[in-house]
Design a protein around this motif. Sequence first.
Motif, PDB file in Angstrom:
ATOM      1  N   GLY A 236       7.165  28.138  55.998  1.00  0.00           N
ATOM      2  CA  GLY A 236       7.770  28.521  54.740  1.00  0.00           C
ATOM      3  C   GLY A 236       7.057  28.206  53.450  1.00  0.00           C
ATOM      4  O   GLY A 236       5.657  28.324  53.369  1.00  0.00           O
ATOM      5  N   THR A 237       7.688  28.300  52.507  1.00  0.00           N
ATOM      6  CA  THR A 237       7.109  28.028  51.160  1.00  0.00           C
ATOM      7  C   THR A 237       7.017  26.603  50.694  1.00  0.00           C
ATOM      8  O   THR A 237       6.200  26.307  49.633  1.00  0.00           O
ATOM      9  CB  THR A 237       7.905  28.843  49.995  1.00  0.00           C
ATOM     10  OG1 THR A 237       9.260  28.458  49.884  1.00  0.00           O
ATOM     11  CG2 THR A 237       7.566  30.372  50.350  1.00  0.00           C
ATOM     12  N   TRP A 238       7.838  25.645  51.341  1.00  0.00           N
ATOM     13  CA  TRP A 238       7.720  24.264  50.805  1.00  0.00           C
ATOM     14  C   TRP A 238       7.909  23.516  52.017  1.00  0.00           C
ATOM     15  O   TRP A 238       8.386  22.177  51.985  1.00  0.00           O
ATOM     16  CB  TRP A 238       9.009  24.145  49.881  1.00  0.00           C
ATOM     17  CG  TRP A 238      10.516  24.684  50.413  1.00  0.00           C
ATOM     18  CD1 TRP A 238      10.899  26.179  50.112  1.00  0.00           C
ATOM     19  CD2 TRP A 238      11.406  24.205  51.379  1.00  0.00           C
ATOM     20  NE1 TRP A 238      12.036  26.210  50.583  1.00  0.00           N
ATOM     21  CE2 TRP A 238      12.523  25.039  51.372  1.00  0.00           C
ATOM     22  CE3 TRP A 238      11.549  23.021  52.109  1.00  0.00           C
ATOM     23  CZ2 TRP A 238      13.516  25.092  52.173  1.00  0.00           C
ATOM     24  CZ3 TRP A 238      12.716  22.799  52.865  1.00  0.00           C
ATOM     25  CH2 TRP A 238      13.751  23.790  52.882  1.00  0.00           C
TER      26      TRP A 238
ATOM     27  N   ASP B   5      10.356  26.278  57.758  1.00  0.00           N
ATOM     28  CA  ASP B   5      10.475  27.758  58.046  1.00  0.00           C
ATOM     29  C   ASP B   5      12.192  28.016  57.997  1.00  0.00           C
ATOM     30  O   ASP B   5      12.636  28.062  58.982  1.00  0.00           O
ATOM     31  CB  ASP B   5       9.823  27.950  59.520  1.00  0.00           C
ATOM     32  CG  ASP B   5       9.916  29.505  59.688  1.00  0.00           C
ATOM     33  OD1 ASP B   5      10.341  30.201  58.834  1.00  0.00           O
ATOM     34  OD2 ASP B   5       9.568  29.859  60.828  1.00  0.00           O
ATOM     35  N   LEU B   6      12.640  28.609  56.861  1.00  0.00           N
ATOM     36  CA  LEU B   6      14.035  28.949  56.985  1.00  0.00           C
ATOM     37  C   LEU B   6      14.255  30.052  57.989  1.00  0.00           C
ATOM     38  O   LEU B   6      15.332  30.123  58.736  1.00  0.00           O
ATOM     39  CB  LEU B   6      14.407  29.352  55.602  1.00  0.00           C
ATOM     40  CG  LEU B   6      14.483  28.210  54.458  1.00  0.00           C
ATOM     41  CD1 LEU B   6      14.842  28.753  52.993  1.00  0.00           C
ATOM     42  CD2 LEU B   6      15.702  27.263  54.744  1.00  0.00           C
ATOM     43  N   ALA B   7      13.410  30.886  58.184  1.00  0.00           N
ATOM     44  CA  ALA B   7      13.704  31.959  58.926  1.00  0.00           C
ATOM     45  C   ALA B   7      13.624  31.391  60.615  1.00  0.00           C
ATOM     46  O   ALA B   7      14.165  32.145  61.353  1.00  0.00           O
ATOM     47  CB  ALA B   7      12.412  33.077  59.041  1.00  0.00           C
TER      48      ALA B   7
ATOM     49  N   ASN C 247      16.306  25.165  64.575  1.00  0.00           N
ATOM     50  CA  ASN C 247      15.030  26.077  65.347  1.00  0.00           C
ATOM     51  C   ASN C 247      15.514  27.118  66.026  1.00  0.00           C
ATOM     52  O   ASN C 247      14.482  27.690  66.549  1.00  0.00           O
ATOM     53  CB  ASN C 247      14.405  24.988  66.347  1.00  0.00           C
ATOM     54  CG  ASN C 247      14.053  23.645  65.468  1.00  0.00           C
ATOM     55  OD1 ASN C 247      13.157  23.934  64.525  1.00  0.00           O
ATOM     56  ND2 ASN C 247      14.200  22.463  65.973  1.00  0.00           N
ATOM     57  N   GLY C 248      16.430  27.588  66.242  1.00  0.00           N
ATOM     58  CA  GLY C 248      16.914  28.397  67.178  1.00  0.00           C
ATOM     59  C   GLY C 248      16.228  29.646  67.251  1.00  0.00           C
ATOM     60  O   GLY C 248      15.821  30.273  68.317  1.00  0.00           O
ATOM     61  N   ALA C 249      16.258  30.279  65.919  1.00  0.00           N
ATOM     62  CA  ALA C 249      15.607  31.713  65.832  1.00  0.00           C
ATOM     63  C   ALA C 249      14.138  31.382  66.359  1.00  0.00           C
ATOM     64  O   ALA C 249      13.535  32.372  66.999  1.00  0.00           O
ATOM     65  CB  ALA C 249      15.684  32.173  64.434  1.00  0.00           C
ATOM     66  N   ALA C 250      13.355  30.475  65.898  1.00  0.00           N
ATOM     67  CA  ALA C 250      12.159  30.009  66.301  1.00  0.00           C
ATOM     68  C   ALA C 250      11.969  30.152  67.761  1.00  0.00           C
ATOM     69  O   ALA C 250      10.879  30.570  68.511  1.00  0.00           O
ATOM     70  CB  ALA C 250      11.657  29.111  65.506  1.00  0.00           C
ATOM     71  N   LEU C 251      12.871  29.488  68.318  1.00  0.00           N
ATOM     72  CA  LEU C 251      12.685  29.271  69.821  1.00  0.00           C
ATOM     73  C   LEU C 251      13.072  30.577  70.568  1.00  0.00           C
ATOM     74  O   LEU C 251      12.418  30.632  71.694  1.00  0.00           O
ATOM     75  CB  LEU C 251      13.587  28.037  70.140  1.00  0.00           C
ATOM     76  CG  LEU C 251      13.501  26.537  69.736  1.00  0.00           C
ATOM     77  CD1 LEU C 251      14.745  25.901  70.018  1.00  0.00           C
ATOM     78  CD2 LEU C 251      12.281  26.072  70.544  1.00  0.00           C
TER      79      LEU C 251
END
Length: 708
Positions: free
Chosen positions: A61-63, A66-68, A85-89
């Motif tokens: 992310g920017t800070w 990772d919000l996405a 973490n679900g979307a990343a997983l």
Amino acid sequence: MKKLLIGAALGALLLPASGALAQDHDHACIDEACTVFELFQASEPGATVTGWQGVEAPRYGTWGFDLAGRDTSVEPGESFFRHANGAALDRMQIPSDRTSYGSFALLRELSDNRLKAMIDGLVARTDLAPGSDEAKIADAYRAYMDEARIESLDAQPLQPYLAAIRAADTHDKLAVYMGETQGRFGGSIFGTGITIDQKAPTRYVVATGQSGIGLPNRDYYLEERWAEKKALYRAYVERMLEMIGWDDPAANADAILAFETRIAEAHWTPIQNRNRDETYNEYTIAQLASEAPGFPWQAYYDAVGVGGVPRLIVRQDTAMPKIAAIYAETPVEVIQAWQAFHTTDDAAGLLSKRFSDAQWEFRSRDLQGQPAQRSRDKRAISFAEGMLGEAIGRQYVAEYFPAESKAKMEELVANLRTALGNRINTYDWMSDETKAAAQDKLAKFTVKIGYPNKWRDYSDLEIRGDDLFGNAERAGLFQWNYRLNRLNDPVDKDEWGMFPQTVNAYYNSANNEIVFPAAILQPPFFDPDADPAVNYGGIGGVIGHEIGHGFDDQGSKSDGDGVLRNWWTPEDKARFEALTTRLGAQYDQFEPIPGFNVQGGLTMGENIGDAAGTAVGLEAYHLSLDGQPAPVIDGLSGDQRFFYGWAQVWQSKYRDDALRQQIATDPHSPAEFRVIGPLRNIDAWYDAFDVQPGDKYYLAPEDRVRIW
């Protein structure tokens, strides 16, 4: 080379389980895969790895978060692990040559890539001074990559071992053989090594423990749920015996499995092996021979090279007589076949393809579900690192570890220590007397960051570019002699238990020290440009975890000088144990995979470390604000960002077989519950995410366990 107890055992952020030797809780690490010789493949989160990647640290992310990567359809109280973490997983794919993947794996791949670039540069050079560390690193890599020579030799390097095993035609001779091959290839029913004396941590001592089995631990032999793995192991034993031309491989495989099953029945359980009070038993060799007849102890220790020591430490004292009796009752021919198999299994990765493939197929594919073997160049990097890790680490630090990272870490550690000190003063379950002892211990912590103050001298280690097997033999003996020769010296307080390029951290109770190698001081753990809340949730949680090991159910048995002794009042100790029992019961309820619940007793120390890491890390973050309100970033409060930072560190997934093995053998809870387990006991987490009664992981205030 599986027989050696290396120094004082690691208690790290991630720690490998071992069926060969009982784990010594003197070290506690953050990651369940904390072996310094094993490197993992990873890439960008969610990507499929197809080869070597870059050498730049990842960004989140920017800070710093990772919000996405979140799955906001999952409420925090239903599963904060999935929420954060679900979307990343969901995007993440475990590479085919790995059993797990995630944040640690990403940094291990980064470390791998950097080592690959460094070693490729050394191999290409023609001006390396013979005998220099750089030349040895290049030669170690060359020897491993010389497949033509390795194939032409096939099983030839094993022949001297097999001939010696056939010549060892009595129980006494076989015991001597076990001792003579210390630091070399082979098996032993007892593991012996040099470790720091837990009750006199200024000196070293010889330690002996249970060994003798080839599956991950005793449960694989004794529990029906592991019957399939046990059958695969028996087939692997037969296959290896066939490949070396051993007589009657099928019958001997049956006999070996029966022999090891009897030994497994005598072994202490993984939970018993964690108890530092029970695993410290002083003996003379004569006393051990008297209490555990059936094994020629003096001859064995003479062969190891420690036959003249006045005392030694026996880890599993009640298991030793049983194993010695089993040894005496087992026919010599069976023990010879057992030794031939373990020697071959130990060396297989350095032999021709038929041996290394067979070993990988059982140990990685069948046991842990890994579909593909790592490429040979990656294995070559691991091999070179295993022999010359600090020489490689010295170059790694020079190229990849900025001085400002060390300075920032020192500030973070100081804040965490202050936070814990403040918290100790507020505990209503602890008397002033015990509080004073705890504060004394906290004040005496030693902190090591990045890399050692002095580097290992490899000048006596011979490495040749055309002798892979010989390199491994010489490196094993070099390491064993290094430890043996300092048995009568004062403990080296400057020594490290990990390499700088290792993605991990650990606490060593005998030295009362916390250690943070350079390679973990990168995103998502630490980013000097990230929001402080995320850094406190990431590396701050790791720092607090390692400090917490000094006060967990086993680390708390040592004082500030590292001496194993009780510094608690009886009443405080009883209250502490009541809290840990409640925490263990919570983890017993977690079921990451059907039929396999987390073992709260086995994972107790790491769970306490995680609880301390998050609670103390959050308080340290608040202290760092110096009375000012935390800024709001992207609509998120400071506390929310802190908890997201902790969750992001544990962003990972496993193959089912690997997860089952971890639950059965590893003192670390699976990643999901390293997030959920500690946070549901912190009041601020409920406030930050409005977790309410009825949510899956809600705990009523009176049920929340607050230890440190």
